[in-house]
Scaffold this motif. Structure first.
Motif, PDB file in Angstrom:
ATOM      1  N   GLN A 105       0.825  -1.211   0.000  1.00 44.08           N
ATOM      2  CA  GLN A 105       0.000   0.000   0.000  1.00 44.08           C
ATOM      3  C   GLN A 105       0.858   1.259   0.000  1.00 44.08           C
ATOM      4  OE1 GLN A 105      -3.315   0.091   2.890  1.00 44.08           O
ATOM      5  NE2 GLN A 105      -2.845  -2.055   3.292  1.00 44.08           N
ATOM      6  N   PHE A 259      -2.533  -1.264  -5.662  1.00 45.29           N
ATOM      7  CA  PHE A 259      -3.469  -1.243  -4.539  1.00 45.29           C
ATOM      8  C   PHE A 259      -4.336  -2.500  -4.544  1.00 45.29           C
ATOM      9  CE2 PHE A 259      -3.042   3.465  -3.859  1.00 45.29           C
ATOM     10  CZ  PHE A 259      -2.800   3.398  -2.499  1.00 45.29           C
ATOM     11  N   ALA A 270      -6.679  -2.383   5.479  1.00 46.92           N
ATOM     12  CA  ALA A 270      -6.640  -0.929   5.621  1.00 46.92           C
ATOM     13  C   ALA A 270      -7.641  -0.508   6.688  1.00 46.92           C
ATOM     14  CB  ALA A 270      -6.978  -0.248   4.300  1.00 46.92           C
ATOM     15  N   TYR A 278      -7.246   7.168   0.980  1.00 43.26           N
ATOM     16  CA  TYR A 278      -7.083   6.695  -0.389  1.00 43.26           C
ATOM     17  C   TYR A 278      -8.191   7.265  -1.279  1.00 43.26           C
ATOM     18  CZ  TYR A 278      -3.895   3.264   1.687  1.00 43.26           C
ATOM     19  OH  TYR A 278      -2.864   2.661   2.366  1.00 43.26           O
TER      20      TYR A 278
END
Length: 307
Positions: A105, A259, A270, A278
């Motif tokens: 990420q 991603f 996440a 994001y």
């Protein structure tokens, strides 16, 4: 819009770079400096072979340009090439470390924010103009960084350093217009090899041991051929016919694919805050590129490798 072979070449290049974390993670147990050393070495050898076998005319053209150039131009080329070699080496090393030691990420975020950071540096260093929507996009990008910095300051700093080294690399290379980028990249990798070799102990690299390691040589050869030189040529081919702004938009395929890999392939998770961050950066990307055809964008892609 009809997709030509040039559009497909650009898309293929950024798709390949998007999958770069997969072979890189296979080398997780190796020092970042060791991977860097062999990626530089093998990429350099391959580029030298390509120039020797099929691009001698391009090399002669660059040599002729150098011979007729004035003192100021020569100095600009030397500074840009040397600085570019240093920045590209630093970017490759940091990106390898981030992917293998921090998270996919973090590496993906670096290249998602890189074009906008490049635009900001272009404004500060090259006095390039930015439209109001682009300033708004930069503000949203800063907000996304603040969100990621909550509880993840180390990850954010690593992402920003990777993005900054590559953005600064792009800025230095803009001063080298008119020179064959592939020839200059070869010179930069040669300089990088000359610097990395004596510094290999400090970087954790062991060249002699590496030459006896079939796994390391095999996968760094894949990194060099499939994930460095091949997409580089596809990108150059696309830029022969497409506007740099069009190719620049396609750059975002790279971090989006990365991603997706982070969550679907590597199983990374996440937090809600990260998810919001994001989303904000994706919104800033869209906002930044609104009506990008109207004027020349400052997030144009370079003719060199992205990752």
């Amino acid at each position: 819009m009809k997709l030509s072979r040039y559009h497909l070449a650009a898309l293929a290049a950024f798709l390949i770079w998007g999958f770069f974390p997969i072979p890189l993670r296979i080398l997780h147990g190796y020092a970042s400096g060791q991977i860097l050393f062999f990626r530089i070495l093998l990429s350099l050898v391959l580029l030298l072979l390509i120039h020797g076998l099929g691009r001698r005319a391009a090399v002669r053209t660059v040599a002729q340009q150098w011979q007729v150039a004035g003192h100021a131009e020569r100095r600009s080329v030397v500074v840009g090439t040397v600085a570019g070699g240093f920045l590209l080496t630093a970017n490759w090393l940091l990106f390898i470390y981030v992917i293998n030691e921090v998270s996919v990420q973090a590496g993906s975020f670096s290249y998602l924010i890189c074009p906008i950071l490049t635009a900001l540096l272009g404004f500060a260093m090259l006095h390039e103009k930015l439209r109001p929507n682009q300033w708004a996009a930069i503000a949203l990008s800063a907000l996304s960084c603040l969100l990621l910095g909550v509880g993840e300051l180390r990850t954010l700093l690593m992402s920003l350093v990777v993005a900054f080294t590559y953005a600064l690399y792009l800025i230095t290379q803009r001063r080298l217009q008119g020179y064959d980028r592939l020839v200059l990249l070869t010179v930069q990798l040669l300089l990088a090899a000359l610097v990395v070799l004596p510094l290999s102990p400090l970087l954790g690299a062991q060249p002699l041991a590496g030459f006896a390691d079939g796994k390391l040589l095999g996968y760094t050869a894949v990194l060099s051929v499939v994930f460095t030189v091949l997409p580089l040529f596809l990108n150059l081919y696309a830029l022969n016919a497409l506007p740099s702004g069009t190719v620049g938009i396609m750059m975002y395929v790279n971090p989006v694919v990365s991603f997706a890999l982070a969550f679907l392939y590597f199983g990374e998770a996440a937090t809600l805050t990260q998810g919001i961050a994001y989303g904000v950066i994706l919104l800033s990307v869209v906002l930044y590129n609104v009506q990008f055809r109207a004027t020349r964008t400052s997030s144009s892609l370079p003719n060199e490798a992205v990752s």
